[in-house]
Design a protein around this motif. Structure first.
Motif, PDB file in Angstrom:
ATOM      1  N   MET A   1      54.847   3.017  28.254  1.00 35.88           N
ATOM      2  CA  MET A   1      54.395   3.105  26.979  1.00 35.88           C
ATOM      3  C   MET A   1      53.108   3.664  27.076  1.00 35.88           C
ATOM      4  O   MET A   1      52.200   3.640  28.146  1.00 35.88           O
ATOM      5  N   ILE A   2      52.790   4.462  25.975  1.00 36.78           N
ATOM      6  CA  ILE A   2      51.537   5.084  25.939  1.00 36.78           C
ATOM      7  C   ILE A   2      50.334   4.080  25.444  1.00 36.78           C
ATOM      8  O   ILE A   2      50.728   3.478  24.228  1.00 36.78           O
ATOM      9  N   ARG A   3      49.199   4.120  25.906  1.00 40.33           N
ATOM     10  CA  ARG A   3      48.032   3.429  25.162  1.00 40.33           C
ATOM     11  C   ARG A   3      47.010   4.049  24.780  1.00 40.33           C
ATOM     12  O   ARG A   3      46.685   5.030  25.509  1.00 40.33           O
ATOM     13  N   PHE A   4      46.589   3.883  23.762  1.00 41.05           N
ATOM     14  CA  PHE A   4      45.489   4.774  22.885  1.00 41.05           C
ATOM     15  C   PHE A   4      44.648   3.922  21.970  1.00 41.05           C
ATOM     16  O   PHE A   4      44.899   2.772  21.426  1.00 41.05           O
ATOM     17  N   SER A   5      43.525   4.275  21.565  1.00 39.22           N
ATOM     18  CA  SER A   5      42.686   3.626  20.679  1.00 39.22           C
ATOM     19  C   SER A   5      42.861   4.061  19.258  1.00 39.22           C
ATOM     20  O   SER A   5      43.000   5.225  19.170  1.00 39.22           O
ATOM     21  N   LEU A   6      42.658   3.373  18.392  1.00 35.23           N
ATOM     22  CA  LEU A   6      42.909   4.046  17.108  1.00 35.23           C
ATOM     23  C   LEU A   6      41.767   3.199  16.097  1.00 35.23           C
ATOM     24  O   LEU A   6      41.481   2.058  16.012  1.00 35.23           O
ATOM     25  N   ARG A   7      41.002   3.892  15.326  1.00 33.01           N
ATOM     26  CA  ARG A   7      40.139   3.467  14.324  1.00 33.01           C
ATOM     27  C   ARG A   7      40.596   3.224  13.107  1.00 33.01           C
ATOM     28  O   ARG A   7      41.200   4.403  12.509  1.00 33.01           O
ATOM     29  N   ILE A   8      40.467   2.165  12.403  1.00 33.78           N
ATOM     30  CA  ILE A   8      41.225   1.927  10.888  1.00 33.78           C
ATOM     31  C   ILE A   8      40.294   1.256  10.146  1.00 33.78           C
ATOM     32  O   ILE A   8      39.301   0.363  10.885  1.00 33.78           O
ATOM     33  N   GLU A  10      38.441  -1.552   7.838  1.00 31.29           N
ATOM     34  CA  GLU A  10      38.553  -2.946   7.996  1.00 31.29           C
ATOM     35  C   GLU A  10      39.393  -3.318   6.853  1.00 31.29           C
ATOM     36  O   GLU A  10      40.176  -4.457   7.319  1.00 31.29           O
ATOM     37  N   ASP A  11      39.507  -2.892   5.546  1.00 32.05           N
ATOM     38  CA  ASP A  11      40.374  -3.268   4.698  1.00 32.05           C
ATOM     39  C   ASP A  11      42.031  -3.248   5.261  1.00 32.05           C
ATOM     40  O   ASP A  11      42.763  -4.144   5.035  1.00 32.05           O
ATOM     41  N   LEU A  12      42.440  -2.242   5.781  1.00 29.29           N
ATOM     42  CA  LEU A  12      43.795  -1.792   6.313  1.00 29.29           C
ATOM     43  C   LEU A  12      43.878  -2.798   7.505  1.00 29.29           C
ATOM     44  O   LEU A  12      45.146  -3.413   7.735  1.00 29.29           O
ATOM     45  N   HIS A  13      43.016  -3.164   8.376  1.00 31.42           N
ATOM     46  CA  HIS A  13      43.002  -4.017   9.360  1.00 31.42           C
ATOM     47  C   HIS A  13      43.548  -5.425   8.905  1.00 31.42           C
ATOM     48  O   HIS A  13      44.303  -6.252   9.455  1.00 31.42           O
ATOM     49  N   GLU A  14      42.774  -5.904   7.723  1.00 31.55           N
ATOM     50  CA  GLU A  14      43.133  -7.037   7.397  1.00 31.55           C
ATOM     51  C   GLU A  14      44.355  -7.260   6.933  1.00 31.55           C
ATOM     52  O   GLU A  14      44.977  -8.363   7.137  1.00 31.55           O
ATOM     53  N   ARG A  15      44.820  -6.193   5.913  1.00 27.41           N
ATOM     54  CA  ARG A  15      46.156  -6.250   5.424  1.00 27.41           C
ATOM     55  C   ARG A  15      47.093  -6.396   6.364  1.00 27.41           C
ATOM     56  O   ARG A  15      48.469  -6.893   6.579  1.00 27.41           O
TER      57      ARG A  15
END
Length: 68
Positions: A1-8, A10-15
């Motif tokens: 499995m590939i691992r990577f960082s993703l910036r999103i 705050e409101d999307l993270h909460e949803r």
């Protein structure tokens, strides 16, 4: 499995977090589920512009990583 960082945002993270909790999934499992559903949408047919001609590969691992 590939691992990577993703910036999103705050409101999307909460949803996403709320939806994962409602579906009794980890955040990671919820995001994988949503991506798989989006990429296997019947509207995305092979041969249509921008579509991938290969069929989707099912995800491996537990669909629900919450404790039993």
């Amino acid at each position: 499995m590939i691992r990577f960082s993703l910036r999103i945002p705050e409101d999307l993270h909460e949803r996403l977090t709320a939806r994962a909790a409602a579906d009794r999934r980890s955040l990671n499992s919820e995001i994988l589920h949503l991506l798989e559903v989006a990429l296997t949408d019947p509207g995305t047919r092979a041969g249509s512009p921008g579509s991938d001609p290969t069929p989707p590969v099912p995800l491996h691992g537990k669909p629900d990583s919450s404790p039993a």
